[in-house]
Design a protein around this motif. Structure first.
Motif, PDB file in Angstrom:
ATOM      1  N   GLU A   1     103.223  44.467  72.144  1.00 21.40           N
ATOM      2  CA  GLU A   1     103.670  43.012  71.092  1.00 21.40           C
ATOM      3  C   GLU A   1     103.306  44.417  69.716  1.00 21.40           C
ATOM      4  O   GLU A   1     102.534  44.365  69.347  1.00 21.40           O
ATOM      5  N   PRO A   2     103.567  42.932  68.775  1.00 22.15           N
ATOM      6  CA  PRO A   2     103.160  43.208  67.596  1.00 22.15           C
ATOM      7  C   PRO A   2     102.181  42.750  67.295  1.00 22.15           C
ATOM      8  O   PRO A   2     101.647  42.097  67.883  1.00 22.15           O
ATOM      9  N   PHE A   3     100.991  43.747  66.509  1.00 25.09           N
ATOM     10  CA  PHE A   3      99.883  43.454  66.101  1.00 25.09           C
ATOM     11  C   PHE A   3      99.495  43.632  64.826  1.00 25.09           C
ATOM     12  O   PHE A   3     100.069  44.905  63.672  1.00 25.09           O
ATOM     13  N   PHE A   4      99.218  42.520  64.182  1.00 28.04           N
ATOM     14  CA  PHE A   4      98.444  42.357  63.348  1.00 28.04           C
ATOM     15  C   PHE A   4      97.155  42.222  62.820  1.00 28.04           C
ATOM     16  O   PHE A   4      96.515  41.412  63.383  1.00 28.04           O
ATOM     17  N   ALA A   5      96.360  42.976  61.831  1.00 28.00           N
ATOM     18  CA  ALA A   5      95.018  43.210  61.602  1.00 28.00           C
ATOM     19  C   ALA A   5      94.709  43.126  60.035  1.00 28.00           C
ATOM     20  O   ALA A   5      95.277  44.241  59.256  1.00 28.00           O
ATOM     21  N   ALA A   6      93.592  41.889  59.478  1.00 26.23           N
ATOM     22  CA  ALA A   6      94.225  42.332  57.842  1.00 26.23           C
ATOM     23  C   ALA A   6      92.442  41.906  57.881  1.00 26.23           C
ATOM     24  O   ALA A   6      91.380  41.517  58.911  1.00 26.23           O
ATOM     25  N   THR A   7      91.549  42.933  57.100  1.00 29.78           N
ATOM     26  CA  THR A   7      90.324  42.917  56.236  1.00 29.78           C
ATOM     27  C   THR A   7      90.290  43.022  54.408  1.00 29.78           C
ATOM     28  O   THR A   7      91.126  43.769  54.138  1.00 29.78           O
ATOM     29  N   ASN A   8      89.161  43.033  54.283  1.00 34.68           N
ATOM     30  CA  ASN A   8      88.736  42.926  53.170  1.00 34.68           C
ATOM     31  C   ASN A   8      87.877  43.562  52.377  1.00 34.68           C
ATOM     32  O   ASN A   8      87.720  44.126  51.387  1.00 34.68           O
ATOM     33  N   PHE A   9      87.360  44.398  53.700  1.00 35.33           N
ATOM     34  CA  PHE A   9      86.113  45.034  53.642  1.00 35.33           C
ATOM     35  C   PHE A   9      86.953  46.861  54.724  1.00 35.33           C
ATOM     36  O   PHE A   9      86.070  47.205  55.148  1.00 35.33           O
TER      37      PHE A   9
END
Length: 665
Positions: A559-567
């Motif tokens: 399924e769709p996968f998103f990941a976010a990071t500031n570093f």
């Protein structure tokens, strides 16, 4: 009760030759009165008193020894295909169950357990060998709670069975177990309501099992409470054309009319006993299925010190003659050895947004709920079909409609979720600014947003990594795209994964990916750097295992996968190649910052002095303007341009490596 039969059995015991005058030491007058209706005092254990007691029973013998009980015992033992004289043993056991005096008398007059079989054989007129064989056959039926070689140790004859045997004459043995079982109604669901579940293979297997009387067929339906497992079970029975039979935990007390939950006889133990009995009674030639709800109680009881043990539970699952559906809210309570023995295991999970919205429309007819409210409710975290059904039922009962119904439904569901320990607010995204791609500054341009949205609408398993400073719009764009695609978004933070026990975090990761895949939802790991640190700097093996598990799950996720990071620099090096899109978000351009300030101030013209100072701020993000919006909401007076610039300047300077001293004026 049953004094004529009790008197007859007491007389036969006295004349059997296995009771001596010295065995009458503990016999009380109340026992004798319970047996035959009249009292007799015993002063000592003399031969004279022994003969007097024998005569006392003989004088009160009555030819009317209840033909109904005899007939019904014959019917039941024939139906269970027990040995020829089993009805005599069953009649004696019923009499001892209903007449406490006879039971006490037999227990107190036996000098040794070694004479039990011989005494009982003499009382009912059968051979000792027959008694042993009958006892073994009775132990296997489920008529009694415990399986023992000693007939007197067979106890727990169900109250419902006793009531049937001592009642009117029956025509069929199935009438005698009618009080122990409950024919389940048809399901309120249709196949359209469970499109989120793939049950085709399960239906085909159950159809074969029911029509061909397969042995050892057990189905496990598991999932959190309120997901509709019972209704799904009923729907399965409807589809394959089988009668669905539930089992009620009535106890052995014949005067009891309610469910038995006393300390000596647990509900789970009784249901397991009745499950064995019904397996022997229900005809294989008819289309039947059994359902056992709250199955975790039975398995917990089965492996406890007072339970039957795992071997007995394994035997139950391997040899049942009627296909059985076991339902549980707590699959972790079931031993792995038992789970492996289920023919089919199915997770019944919460439907996705679209199915939930259809369900809301179905159960809320007449409440006049708005389309917007239904969409919001369908997307609400942790809400189950049962929550919605209960809330809409209350509104229908109170004849509430429109906004009043919506408020009541939302309040009821929030209170229920709070009581269940769900803190929905900790992961609920609440934007302060209206979303617009105008205020996204993605390196290389914003055209990737359109491509990703197109993939989501086609149910593509796109993987997207979003990097960049805090507040630049990473979380906002993920929530916006999920809303546009009308797909459920599951947001995961570090606290949802990390566990205080070694190995717990990897299990949580696997669980989150499994749940998202079952719901066909978008999975979004916010601040993923806290979970995917570079393995090169790790010293603990469990930390490496956690990263390996997460990387493997991402690779296999459909399924769709998103990941976010500031570093992004902290991420494991193997991370990047697992993403189709890698979007780097930067601070707003000068023109974007000016345009956003202009829009929020709702003024057609911004003073040149203000514009110049605003253009000098190079580290502004949409999140900074969200702070400004919140400050305006809580301020008792309208903020001036100077005050607004002061807030934005403070946020801007905080991000600089070498912070400016004071404020730009």
């Amino acid at each position: 009760m049953y004094q004529p039969l009790a008197t007859k059995f007491a007389y036969l015991a006295m004349t059997s030759g296995y009771i001596d005058p010295c065995d009458l030491l503990n016999i009380k007058g109340s026992m004798i009165k319970s047996i035959c209706g009249t009292n007799m005092k015993l002063a000592n254990e003399s031969l004279e008193e022994f003969e007097q007691l024998t005569k006392h029973f003989y004088d009160r013998l009555n030819k009317d020894t209840n033909t109904n009980l005899t007939h019904n015992c014959r019917v039941l033992t024939n139906g269970l295909e027990l040995p020829n004289n089993a009805w005599k043993v069953l009649r004696l056991m019923v009499t001892m169950t209903t007449n406490g005096g006879l039971n006490e008398f037999i227990q107190h007059t036996l000098p040794s357990d070694m004479y039990v079989t011989a005494l009982l054989a003499s009382m009912i007129g059968v051979d000792e060998t027959d008694i042993i064989n009958i006892n073994l056959a009775l132990s296997d039926t489920g008529l009694f709670r415990d399986c023992c070689l000693d007939l007197l140790d067979l106890d727990g004859l169900p109250r419902g069975i006793v009531n049937g045997l001592i009642g009117d004459k029956v025509e069929s043995y199935t009438q005698l177990i009618s009080l122990l079982v409950q024919l389940q109604p048809c399901s309120e669901l249709t196949t359209k309501d469970i499109t989120h579940l793939d049950i085709n293979a399960l239906v085909e297997f159950l159809s074969v099992a029911v029509n061909h009387s397969l042995i050892g067929v057990n189905i496990l339906l598991w999932g959190e409470a309120g997901t509709g497992k019972t209704q799904v079970c009923r729907l399965l029975a409807d589809i394959v054309g089988a009668a669905l039979i539930g089992i009620k935990p009535l106890g052995e007390d014949i005067n009891q009319n309610k469910l038995n939950y006393d300390n000596n006889t647990s509900s789970s133990g009784l249901r397991l006993q009745y499950h064995r009995l019904v397996q022997n009674v229900v005809s294989n030639e008819e289309k039947n299925m059994l359902v056992v709800e709250e199955a975790e109680d039975i398995f917990l009881q089965g492996i406890s010190n007072r339970g039957l043990g795992k071997d007995a539970l394994h035997n139950v699952l391997e040899n049942n003659t009627v296909p059985t559906v076991w339902i549980t809210n707590d699959v972790d309570a079931l031993p792995t050895s038992c789970i492996r023995r289920f023919s089919f295991v199915k997770h019944i999970h919460v439907p996705d947004n679209r199915v939930m919205e259809n369900l809301i429309s179905k159960v809320s007819k007449g409440l006049r709920l708005s389309k917007t409210f239904k969409t919001m409710l369908a997307a609400k975290a942790n809400v189950t079909p049962a929550n919605i059904t209960n809330a809409t039922f209350v509104c229908s009962t109170l004849e509430l409609t429109g906004k009043e119904a919506e408020t009541t439904i939302l309040d009821m569901i929030d209170e229920t979720l709070s009581a269940c320990g769900f803190d929905e607010h900790k992961v609920q995204y609440k934007p302060q600014l209206p979303f617009s791609t105008e205020f996204l500054n993605i390196q290389g341009g914003n055209q990737a947003i359109e491509q990703i949205t197109l993939s989501l609408n086609k149910n593509g398993n796109v993987r997207v990594l979003l990097t960049g400073p805090s507040g630049t719009g990473k979380t906002a764009v993920v929530n916006h795209m999920a809303k546009q695609a009308n797909k459920e978004l599951i947001t995961v933070r570090c606290s949802d994964v990390l566990d205080k026990y070694v190995g717990g975090s990897t299990k949580n990761i696997a669980r989150l990916f499994r749940e998202a895949e079952e719901k066909e939802a978008i999975l979004f790991f916010d601040e993923i750097d806290s979970l995917l640190l570079d393995r090169g700097g790790m010293s603990q093996s469990f930390e490496v295992q956690q990263v390996n598990e997460l990387l493997t799950q991402i690779e296999c996720f459909q399924e769709p996968f998103f990941a976010a990071t500031n570093f992004s620099a902290h991420l494991d090096r193997a991370m990047a190649r697992r993403f189709d899109f890698k979007l780097h978000f930067e601070y707003l351009t000068s023109s974007q910052a000016l345009k956003l300030y202009n829009r929020l101030s709702a003024q057609s013209v911004i003073p040149n002095k203000v514009s110049a100072k605003l253009l000098a701020l190079k580290f502004l993000a949409p999140g900074d303007f969200a702070i400004l919006t919140r400050r305006r909401k809580i301020s008792t007076t309208k903020l001036s341009h100077t005050e607004c610039l002061k807030i934005l300047t403070s946020e801007n300077n905080r991000k600089q490596k070498n912070k400016a001293i004071g404020f730009i004026n």
